[in-house]
Design a protein around this motif. Sequence first.
Motif, PDB file in Angstrom:
ATOM      1  N   MET A  18     -42.141  43.796  42.492  1.00 17.40           N
ATOM      2  CA  MET A  18     -41.261  43.945  43.618  1.00 17.40           C
ATOM      3  C   MET A  18     -40.093  42.965  43.468  1.00 17.40           C
ATOM      4  N   THR A  19     -38.911  43.502  43.537  1.00 16.43           N
ATOM      5  CA  THR A  19     -37.704  42.697  43.402  1.00 16.43           C
ATOM      6  C   THR A  19     -37.134  42.403  44.784  1.00 16.43           C
ATOM      7  N   GLN A  20     -36.795  41.139  44.987  1.00 14.31           N
ATOM      8  CA  GLN A  20     -36.257  40.714  46.273  1.00 14.31           C
ATOM      9  C   GLN A  20     -34.985  39.900  46.019  1.00 14.31           C
ATOM     10  N   THR A  21     -33.945  40.193  46.776  1.00 14.16           N
ATOM     11  CA  THR A  21     -32.678  39.477  46.640  1.00 14.16           C
ATOM     12  C   THR A  21     -32.511  38.533  47.825  1.00 14.16           C
ATOM     13  N   LYS A  22     -32.150  37.275  47.521  1.00 17.68           N
ATOM     14  CA  LYS A  22     -31.944  36.270  48.563  1.00 17.68           C
ATOM     15  C   LYS A  22     -30.544  35.697  48.430  1.00 17.68           C
ATOM     16  N   GLU A  23     -29.984  35.314  49.551  1.00 18.48           N
ATOM     17  CA  GLU A  23     -28.704  34.615  49.558  1.00 18.48           C
ATOM     18  C   GLU A  23     -28.939  33.227  50.118  1.00 18.48           C
ATOM     19  N   LEU A  24     -28.568  32.226  49.336  1.00 18.21           N
ATOM     20  CA  LEU A  24     -28.711  30.837  49.756  1.00 18.21           C
ATOM     21  C   LEU A  24     -27.327  30.285  50.070  1.00 18.21           C
ATOM     22  N   TYR A  25     -27.181  29.677  51.234  1.00 13.40           N
ATOM     23  CA  TYR A  25     -25.908  29.092  51.644  1.00 13.40           C
ATOM     24  C   TYR A  25     -26.007  27.585  51.461  1.00 13.40           C
ATOM     25  N   GLY A  26     -25.101  27.023  50.684  1.00 12.35           N
ATOM     26  CA  GLY A  26     -25.156  25.584  50.448  1.00 12.35           C
ATOM     27  C   GLY A  26     -23.991  25.105  49.602  1.00 12.35           C
ATOM     28  N   TYR A  27     -24.231  24.025  48.864  1.00 14.60           N
ATOM     29  CA  TYR A  27     -23.184  23.350  48.105  1.00 14.60           C
ATOM     30  C   TYR A  27     -23.661  23.046  46.687  1.00 14.60           C
ATOM     31  N   ILE A  28     -22.765  23.181  45.725  1.00 13.04           N
ATOM     32  CA  ILE A  28     -23.055  22.750  44.362  1.00 13.04           C
ATOM     33  C   ILE A  28     -22.698  21.270  44.313  1.00 13.04           C
ATOM     34  N   THR A  29     -23.694  20.439  43.996  1.00 13.15           N
ATOM     35  CA  THR A  29     -23.467  18.997  44.007  1.00 13.15           C
ATOM     36  C   THR A  29     -23.233  18.432  42.612  1.00 13.15           C
ATOM     37  N   ALA A  30     -23.696  19.133  41.567  1.00 13.70           N
ATOM     38  CA  ALA A  30     -23.494  18.643  40.195  1.00 13.70           C
ATOM     39  C   ALA A  30     -23.631  19.795  39.220  1.00 13.70           C
ATOM     40  N   ILE A  31     -22.945  19.672  38.075  1.00 15.88           N
ATOM     41  CA  ILE A  31     -23.032  20.663  37.005  1.00 15.88           C
ATOM     42  C   ILE A  31     -23.395  19.908  35.728  1.00 15.88           C
ATOM     43  N   THR A  32     -24.483  20.307  35.092  1.00 15.68           N
ATOM     44  CA  THR A  32     -24.914  19.688  33.839  1.00 15.68           C
ATOM     45  C   THR A  32     -24.880  20.760  32.761  1.00 15.68           C
ATOM     46  N   LYS A  33     -24.055  20.517  31.732  1.00 16.46           N
ATOM     47  CA  LYS A  33     -23.913  21.515  30.675  1.00 16.46           C
ATOM     48  C   LYS A  33     -24.634  21.053  29.417  1.00 16.46           C
ATOM     49  N   ALA A  34     -25.403  21.968  28.849  1.00 19.08           N
ATOM     50  CA  ALA A  34     -26.090  21.748  27.588  1.00 19.08           C
ATOM     51  C   ALA A  34     -25.717  22.921  26.675  1.00 19.08           C
ATOM     52  N   PRO A  35     -26.039  22.840  25.390  1.00 18.93           N
ATOM     53  CA  PRO A  35     -25.633  23.921  24.486  1.00 18.93           C
ATOM     54  C   PRO A  35     -26.128  25.314  24.879  1.00 18.93           C
ATOM     55  N   GLU A  36     -27.349  25.408  25.366  1.00 15.50           N
ATOM     56  CA  GLU A  36     -27.897  26.733  25.644  1.00 15.50           C
ATOM     57  C   GLU A  36     -27.937  27.082  27.127  1.00 15.50           C
ATOM     58  N   VAL A  37     -27.948  26.077  27.995  1.00 16.42           N
ATOM     59  CA  VAL A  37     -28.037  26.338  29.431  1.00 16.42           C
ATOM     60  C   VAL A  37     -27.082  25.449  30.210  1.00 16.42           C
ATOM     61  N   THR A  38     -26.790  25.878  31.419  1.00 17.20           N
ATOM     62  CA  THR A  38     -26.032  25.080  32.375  1.00 17.20           C
ATOM     63  C   THR A  38     -26.880  24.968  33.626  1.00 17.20           C
ATOM     64  N   ILE A  39     -27.030  23.750  34.130  1.00 16.95           N
ATOM     65  CA  ILE A  39     -27.860  23.521  35.305  1.00 16.95           C
ATOM     66  C   ILE A  39     -26.955  23.134  36.468  1.00 16.95           C
ATOM     67  N   LEU A  40     -27.073  23.889  37.549  1.00 18.56           N
ATOM     68  CA  LEU A  40     -26.316  23.615  38.756  1.00 18.56           C
ATOM     69  C   LEU A  40     -27.252  22.994  39.783  1.00 18.56           C
ATOM     70  N   SER A  41     -26.892  21.852  40.314  1.00 22.40           N
ATOM     71  CA  SER A  41     -27.651  21.255  41.412  1.00 22.40           C
ATOM     72  C   SER A  41     -27.097  21.864  42.689  1.00 22.40           C
ATOM     73  N   PHE A  42     -27.929  22.618  43.387  1.00 21.82           N
ATOM     74  CA  PHE A  42     -27.504  23.360  44.573  1.00 21.82           C
ATOM     75  C   PHE A  42     -28.297  22.862  45.771  1.00 21.82           C
ATOM     76  N   GLN A  43     -27.597  22.408  46.783  1.00 18.12           N
ATOM     77  CA  GLN A  43     -28.258  21.935  47.995  1.00 18.12           C
ATOM     78  C   GLN A  43     -27.970  22.906  49.125  1.00 18.12           C
ATOM     79  N   GLU A  44     -29.053  23.491  49.631  1.00 14.11           N
ATOM     80  CA  GLU A  44     -28.895  24.407  50.757  1.00 14.11           C
ATOM     81  C   GLU A  44     -28.475  23.627  51.999  1.00 14.11           C
ATOM     82  N   LYS A  45     -27.713  24.291  52.846  1.00 12.41           N
ATOM     83  CA  LYS A  45     -27.253  23.651  54.077  1.00 12.41           C
ATOM     84  C   LYS A  45     -28.467  23.294  54.935  1.00 12.41           C
ATOM     85  N   ASN A  46     -28.488  22.087  55.462  1.00 15.27           N
ATOM     86  CA  ASN A  46     -29.554  21.552  56.312  1.00 15.27           C
ATOM     87  C   ASN A  46     -30.885  21.406  55.583  1.00 15.27           C
ATOM     88  N   ALA A  47     -30.879  21.377  54.261  1.00 14.38           N
ATOM     89  CA  ALA A  47     -32.110  21.172  53.497  1.00 14.38           C
ATOM     90  C   ALA A  47     -32.078  19.761  52.902  1.00 14.38           C
TER      91      ALA A  47
END
Length: 159
Positions: A1-30
Amino acid sequence: MTQTKELYGYITAITKAPEVTILSFQEKNAPSVIALTLATLHYHEVFPAGDPELGVAMIAVIEESGTNIQVKAIYNPAGDFIAVDEVGDFELMADAMTTPEDIDLYEKLRQERQAMLAAMDLSPEEISELTLAHEQEKEQMIETPDYGNLVTGEGGHYE
């Protein structure tokens, strides 16, 4: 079962590596931060116009399928809409960094240094003059401080 969610928040940091990029995402009021991991190629699909602004309200569209979670899109709801067609073809990125070998910055720096050294055209006399000047600088810079007797504090240059 596939479920789509929308998270409202802020990107606080971006970490780039050769194969992946990691976004630190903080949801509002979390109180905690979520690490959203994107493959480097998928990162360019999610952000075709370049890196997103940090600390700006964003909506992250996430698709959950069992234990698999995939980021489908991240966008600024108050921002301008930029169609992918207006940004340009992904074929233009063919010369961009697309493989881990292309992203190896240290190898690129080594190659640039070798090219710079190969471009230098100095005579043997000029090289020996530079070497002599360098050796003289090294001799002048090396000064061993005399702290004297460390137990009594007597003697030394710094009294």
